[in-house]
Design an enzyme around this catalytic site. Structure first.
Site, mmCIF file in Angstrom:
data_model
loop_
_atom_site.group_PDB
_atom_site.id
_atom_site.type_symbol
_atom_site.label_atom_id
_atom_site.label_comp_id
_atom_site.label_asym_id
_atom_site.label_seq_id
_atom_site.Cartn_x
_atom_site.Cartn_y
_atom_site.Cartn_z
ATOM 1 N N CYS A 121 0.872 -1.298 -0.133
ATOM 2 C CA CYS A 121 0.056 0.081 0.117
ATOM 3 C C CYS A 121 0.829 1.368 0.178
ATOM 4 C CB CYS A 121 -1.135 0.070 1.237
ATOM 5 S SG CYS A 121 -1.875 -1.374 1.231
ATOM 6 N N HIS B 254 -3.412 7.248 1.891
ATOM 7 C CA HIS B 254 -3.836 6.054 1.775
ATOM 8 C C HIS B 254 -5.159 5.506 2.179
ATOM 9 C CE1 HIS B 254 -4.103 1.646 1.041
ATOM 10 N NE2 HIS B 254 -3.728 1.232 1.960
ATOM 11 N N ASN C 123 -10.161 -0.350 0.208
ATOM 12 C CA ASN C 123 -8.632 -0.311 0.304
ATOM 13 C C ASN C 123 -8.040 -1.006 -1.037
ATOM 14 O OD1 ASN C 123 -5.887 -0.642 0.607
ATOM 15 N ND2 ASN C 123 -6.040 -1.187 2.797
#
Ligand code: UT7
Length: 322
Positions: free
Chosen positions: A116, A249, A279
């Site tokens: 990520c 993020h 996500n």
């Protein structure tokens, strides 16, 4: 002095949104839509249909970014693609994207794996290539099909992720652009978020699904995101007041709000797409940035603080003027 500057953004989400209720029903999960919304802020996510690979998502996002920048694929001399869910073990998804874009100019192309944290790593690497003078126009992409590595019987992880891609065109410029970036990693934390498997003799060996210690990741993320944001602002000689928007993020709304609070940034400055993207790992920041640009929330002259954290552990931030 050569700087790099984002001249176009693009993104792509596959299929139709899958709501929490749909996901719970589809996989018979012991969960509720309310639990997912309350603990994460996620209402829905997009899941790539069978046969759709990360390069397909990257292709659409890249076409959109190139169109926004007014550029053709062969104008690009560098592709840096961040993914943890590549089409194949090799060749890289970046070279598959290059072929799908119809490029024939011999541009450099490679994948970058920082989970990520991947898009911030990719942006920072491309920025350094451009500042060095070796390359002039980069396509920086985050593309993921995380739905392929989820254990649909693990309610603690499978409700959190989605698929998608985001891209930016980054060009040489005599004005910044990218003011500063900061990258970090600490491999001692590699086990709190991992897909601890590999192929051996044609068979998956180990565990081929995403495993996470959610609480450990949560605490780690809040701590390092605030630190790295402060670091990058100091490196750029800027203060939080000069930041028009925070593009974090997109993992959990509670992490984003906690980070904004630590940075004394009003939560209204925080771009939020986790509610309808989930996500999307390396794709989440460029997806959020593109949505913010296209909706008019941010535009030319605005200063954005981008920050990411993910498996490895890796983390980083970038401060840019659009
Ligand atoms: O991309 C970077 C990496 N990802 C992240 O940044 C994620 C970081 N972590 C998180 O976002 C949160 O830790 C989660 C959303 C994963 C979990 O939220 P939490 O508030 O930390 O919950 P928890 O893990 O402490 O679990 C609380 C309870 C547990 O039940 P018991 O043991 O109290 O009976 C879990 O089993 O919630 C349970 N639970 C669920 N219940 C309903 C876990 N997942 C679910 C679920 N639905 N989907």
């Amino acid at each position: 002095m050569i700087y790099s500057r984002i001249t176009g953004t693009g993104s792509y989400l596959p299929g139709t949104p899958c709501s929490n209720a749909d996901l719970i029903a589809r996989h018979g999960l012991d969960s509720t839509p309310e639990w997912i919304v309350e603990r994460t802020g996620i209402h829905s996510r997009h899941l790539a249909p069978a046969g759709v690979a990360a390069s397909d998502l990257a292709l659409e996002a890249s076409r959109n970014a190139l169109a926004a920048a007014g550029k053709e694929p062969n104008d690009i001399d560098l592709i840096v693609l961040a993914t943890s869910t590549p089409d194949y073990i090799f060749p890289s998804t970046a070279t598959i994207l290059q072929d799908k874009l119809g490029m024939s100019n011999g541009a450099a192309a490679f994948d970058l794996q920082a989970v990520c944290g991947g898009f911030i790593y990719a942006l920072s690497v491309a920025d350094k290539f451009i500042r060095s003078g070796s390359h002039r126009r980069a396509l920086v992409v985050g593309a993921e099909t995380f739905s392929r590595i989820l254990d649909w019987s693990d309610r603690g992880t499978c409700v959190l992720f989605g698929d998608g891609a985001g891209a930016v065109v980054l060009e040489a410029s005599d004005k910044p652009g990218v003011h500063a970036t900061a990258l970090h990693a600490d491999g001692r934390y590699r086990n709190i978020l991992a897909v601890p498997g590999h192929l051996h003799g044609g068979q998956p060996t180990g565990d081929p699904f995403l495993r996470m210690d959610g609480q450990a990741v949560f605490k780690f993320a809040v701590k390092v995101l605030a630190e790295v944001a402060e670091e990058v602002m100091a490196a750029a000689g800027m203060t939080a007041e000069q930041v028009t928007c925070l593009v974090p993020h997109q993992a959990n709304i509670r992490i984003m709000h906690a980070t904004a609070k630590k940075l004394r940034l009003p939560v209204e400055k925080c771009i939020v797409t986790v509610d309808h993207h989930g996500n999307t790992s390396a794709a989440s920041i460029p997806l959020a940035l593109d949505e913010a640009v296209r909706s008019g929330k941010v535009g030319a002259g605005d200063t954005a603080l981008l920050e990411g954290v993910g498996g490895g552990f890796t983390w980083g931030a970038a401060i840019i003027t659009l």
